[in-house]
Scaffold this active site. Structure first.
Site, PDB file in Angstrom:
ATOM      1  N   HIS A 358       0.819  -1.212   0.000  1.00 28.35           N
ATOM      2  CA  HIS A 358       0.000   0.000   0.000  1.00 28.35           C
ATOM      3  C   HIS A 358       0.856   1.267   0.000  1.00 28.35           C
ATOM      4  O   HIS A 358       0.443   2.284  -0.546  1.00 28.35           O
ATOM      5  CB  HIS A 358      -0.933   0.010   1.212  1.00 28.35           C
ATOM      6  CG  HIS A 358      -2.132  -0.868   1.059  1.00 28.35           C
ATOM      7  ND1 HIS A 358      -2.107  -2.216   1.353  1.00 28.35           N
ATOM      8  CD2 HIS A 358      -3.392  -0.600   0.639  1.00 28.35           C
ATOM      9  CE1 HIS A 358      -3.298  -2.728   1.121  1.00 28.35           C
ATOM     10  NE2 HIS A 358      -4.106  -1.787   0.679  1.00 28.35           N
ATOM     11  N   GLY A 359       2.030   1.224   0.609  1.00 29.14           N
ATOM     12  CA  GLY A 359       2.900   2.404   0.652  1.00 29.14           C
ATOM     13  C   GLY A 359       3.586   2.515   1.998  1.00 29.14           C
ATOM     14  O   GLY A 359       3.088   2.018   3.013  1.00 29.14           O
TER      15      GLY A 359
END
Length: 856
Positions: A358-359
């Protein structure tokens, strides 16, 4: 146009980049529909790739396609250059590039502020590239070392570049998913497996399911637009929020998460609509009557299942379903050592990978660590619930309610970090409710160790449930296979033969055969049939054949009426001997003889050995042989010995088509050592399709006198009377079905052409010969016999033979095979020798004893 875009964006309260993305995203639905109209396999791949690249360009700009090219080319290069490690190489390269893009674009901040960029699509693309490389890597591994998912999805052959690009960018499906497998994409594009259909057979209609997904999308968008103005994320750092009471803060956390989820539900509903209308979302048929199409491959979320989840353990099964499946197959299961059970480490590692995907925001990391704790705590509550005796129903219900409330509270507490992303805002929100959503899971985990569950009673109950469940599965399977009988005949060998009305046979359980009209005779027979009685009286080595005296044992006690077909009744013990109900009546993968490929590793892996003659290199429309009948000795109950002909199409990989017929001795399948007539078919190399005899829907029988799988008698004896059967399989030039004839008089039935992909046109190889299973008992070669159990050089009356072997050409004529080759994996165990003369045409002797001084 730009002004119009601004007006549209302002009207629903989003930015221009977001409205541009939404328009392109919704356009994936008509683009996916148009894919259905594109003719030809290569054209479909090109359309998939070009349409996906064009939508990316219109949505994100030219640079997006350059970003997508990097992981795609890195993944393909690793498959080409270093296959043994291409999976792990692509995993780290793909994730490395994705993380770099996350950091460079600060994508989380952009999404949080209502913006959009290509990193979301890059996330989906990265998973597809990694799964393709890992599946190609798995194609090198031995089958016993693979999980069921690996066996199902592995790639034997490297996809071409156009196939690879079409898969990665398919009609814009990389925008938001779903993530699907390369093998499924190829089969969908080429119309194989569940996507194969005939011109007359009904295809599953996607329109009702698509409309349902679109209505769901509209509802979700309406919910989000109505709720969002009242639950802004900025309130978590607002002083007014921190003055609220504890329960009001908790309820706001719940409503913020609830509101935000409708945005995801909308996006995923649009994705579902696009993938359903293309046909790729189709995942098979229900077992109901009549059967209904399933669209599970497109399903990304179960809204009610998530919002009303009874346990945190269920959440990954109903949220972002295809990504959760990817994480399970490509991270969680691959971290479990063989023979070990997964634990908290595998769960935490999987959640960490999900967070990085997702980051690299603190909120993502905290959320997914929280998720691991949440699931572990929920498991502890569930274990307590299971340990409660059934007579304490109120306590069990109380624990179930506790798990539901726990899940609701901890989930919505945790997801604040996912929404706000920053460390400060996440901790401020968590701290405002005294970190209750962190303390509760840790407390449940610790209490799980302090309050142990009694394993013995749980194990006993599990075993009883397992036995009960198996009995239900077996009984349901028997009910599907054993059709109502007009008449029942008891065979002397213990078989029960049911005379079933021709229109009630198992074939018509197939959804494509629902309205099929039975063809009671072939339009054409092949020209040039040998006279079965043409055997020279002066040939001292070959006595007159007695094929006319071959019969089936059940005939002694009766015959089936006209309009019915004889079906050997399947018994409970037959199914229980199989490795599973699902695998009953099916051969193992890689059971096919592949000439010129006697790889010792392959032999050891499959356990199947052969002695065959074959032709290849042309187009074949049938084959014929007269096969000497014996009763070979079988050493182990899980082994078999058979003699048959194979009609083959496709490659020796995952897409092989095969029609097979002959005789076999198989204690595992039939429960005895009798010699039996059998057939087999598959359209995907023995993986999911096909079966022996009438043990699944496929072959349509029309004959009332011969039962598939029934015993044949008499059989040949060493230096005594010799008996044989004649089998002919050919493709009807008019209808395209594959017909089977037994002897001179019995046309048994046909395999409808829609069952196959390659064989819908013609066969590319014909094989005749013997096959055994060598399970290597005690580490030595089996003594299971092939044919008569004697080597070919012993000749007539001692060694088993195939005679009058022929092929059917494109003019529907029976011809002698040209360029007849032979193959055996281990000639000192089983061998084959060919010959030809005026009476027997092309023939060969084959077989052997298996274990002997030269075959230890």
């Amino acid at each position: 146009m730009e002004l119009d875009m601004e007006t549209m964006a302002a009207s629903i309260g989003v930015s221009v980049p977001v409205i541009r993305f939404l328009l392109c995203f919704v356009a994936t639905i008509p683009v996916s529909f148009l894919w259905r109209l594109v003719p030809g396999r290569v054209a479909k791949h090109l359309y998939s790739a070009i349409a996906g690249a064009l939508l990316s360009y219109l949505s994100f700009g030219f640079s997006s396609n350059l970003h997508f090219l990097v992981p795609m080319l890195l993944g393909y290069a690793s498959m080409v250059l270093y296959r043994p490690k291409c999976g792990i190489i692509t995993f780290f390269l793909g994730f490395g590039y994705l993380i770099g893009c996350h950091v460079y674009y600060m994508s989380g901040d952009a999404w949080k502020q209502g913006g959009i960029d290509a990193t979301g699509a890059l996330m989906v693309l990265t998973l597809k590239v990694i799964s393709c490389a890992m599946n190609y890597n798995d194609g090198l591994l031995k089958e016993e070392d693979l999980s069921e998912a690996q066996k199902k999805h592995r790639l034997i052959k490297l996809p071409s570049l156009i196939e690879y690009f079409g898969y990665c960018l398919c009609c814009g499906s990389h925008f938001a998913g779903p993530v699907y497998e390369m093998k499924d994409y190829l089969d969908w594009t080429e119309g194989k497996r569940i996507w194969a259909h005939s011109e007359k057979g009904p295809s599953p209609s996607p329109y009702v399911a698509t409309l349902r997904a679109l209505l769901q999308a509209a509802f979700c968008m309406a919910m989000y637009l109505n709720l969002a103005p009242y639950h802004p994320l900025s309130w978590f750092t607002d002083p007014a929020y921190h003055k609220w009471g504890f329960w009001r803060k908790l309820s706001y956390q719940y409503m913020s998460g609830f509101t935000m989820r409708w945005k995801y539900y909308f996006i995923w509903s649009i994705s579902e609509a696009a993938i359903i209308i293309s046909g790729l979302g189709f995942s098979g048929w229900t077992e109901s009557s009549p059967p209904k199409p399933k669209w599970d491959r497109a399903k990304l979320v179960d809204i009610l299942g998530f919002e009303l989840a009874k346990s945190s353990v269920l959440l990954p099964l109903v949220w972002n379903i295809q990504v959760s499946t990817w994480l399970r197959h490509y991270v969680y299961e691959r971290l479990v050592k063989k023979g070990k059970k997964p634990g908290f480490f595998q769960l935490l590692a999987t959640q960490t990978v999900s967070a990085v995907w997702h980051g690299l925001y603190p909120g993502y990391i905290i959320f997914f660590v929280q998720s691991a704790l949440m699931i572990a705590g929920s498991r502890a509550i569930y274990q307590w619930e299971k340990a409660i005796p059934t007579n304490m129903g109120l306590m069990k219900k109380a624990l179930a309610l506790m798990n539901f409330v726990y899940t609701l509270l901890v989930l919505n507490y945790s997801c604040v970090g996912f929404m706000v992303l920053s460390m400060h805002e996440t901790l401020a929100s968590y701290g405002s409710v005294y970190y209750i959503g962190t303390i509760l899971p840790i407390a449940m985990i610790m209490l799980g160790y302090i309050i142990p569950v009694k394993p013995a009673r749980s194990k006993d109950r599990k075993e009883k449930l397992s036995v009960s469940r198996q009995k239900i599965q077996v009984q349901n399977h028997l009910n599907r296979l054993n059709k109502p009988a007009v008449k029942t005949i008891q065979s002397p060998d213990g078989d029960i033969i049911d005379c079933v009305h021709i229109s009630h046979q198992p074939a018509f359980d197939h959804p494509f055969l629902k309205d099929h009209k039975v063809q009671m005779r072939p339009n054409y027979h092949p020209e040039g049939l040998f006279d079965e009685n043409k055997v020279s009286d002066t040939d001292t080595e070959k006595p007159k054949q007695r094929s006319n005296s071959i019969t089936q044992l059940w005939h002694i006690n009766g015959k089936c009426p006209q309009g019915t077909i004889p079906i050997r009744r399947t018994k409970e013990e037959d199914v229980l001997r199989a490795s599973s109900v699902k695998r009953y009546g099916k051969k193992k993968h890689r059971a096919i003889p592949q000439p010129r490929s006697a790889d010792p590793d392959l032999i050891n892996e499959s356990g199947h050995q052969h002695a065959i003659a074959y032709v290849e290199g042309g187009k074949y429309y049938g084959a014929k042989a007269t096969i000497n009948v014996w009763e070979p000795k079988i050493q182990q109950p899980n082994e078999f010995s058979l003699s048959q002909l194979w009609i083959l199409g496709g490659s020796f990989g995952e897409d092989l088509n095969s029609i097979e017929a002959g005789w076999q001795v198989s204690p595992d399948l039939y429960g005895d050592n009798n010699t039996r007539l059998f057939t087999y078919w598959t359209s995907d190399a023995y993986q999911a399709t096909g079966c022996y005899n009438l043990l699944c829907s496929g072959f349509i029988q029309i004959n009332s006198e011969i039962a598939m799988g029934a015993s044949i008698s008499p059989v040949s004896a060493y230096r005594n009377s010799q008996y044989d059967i004649s089998i002919l399989v050919w493709k009807d030039p008019k209808e395209g079905h594959w017909w089977m004839q037994f002897g001179n008089d019995y046309v048994l039935g046909y395999w409808p052409s829609f069952l196959f992909s390659y064989l819908a046109d013609s066969a590319s190889m014909i094989e005749w010969g013997g096959e055994v299973v060598n399970s290597e008992p005690d580490g030595h070669h089996t003594s299971t016999q092939m044919g008569s159990g004697r080597f070919p050089e012993e000749g007539f009356g001692k060694s088993s033979y195939f005679r009058n072997i022929q092929v059917v050409d494109d003019s529907n004529n029976l011809k002698a095979p040209k360029g007849l080759g032979t193959f055996t994996e281990q000639s000192n165990c089983y061998d084959v020798e060919t010959g030809s003369n005026g009476d027997w045409g092309h023939y060969f002797y084959y077989g052997g004893p298996g274990k002997n001084p030269n075959c230890p």
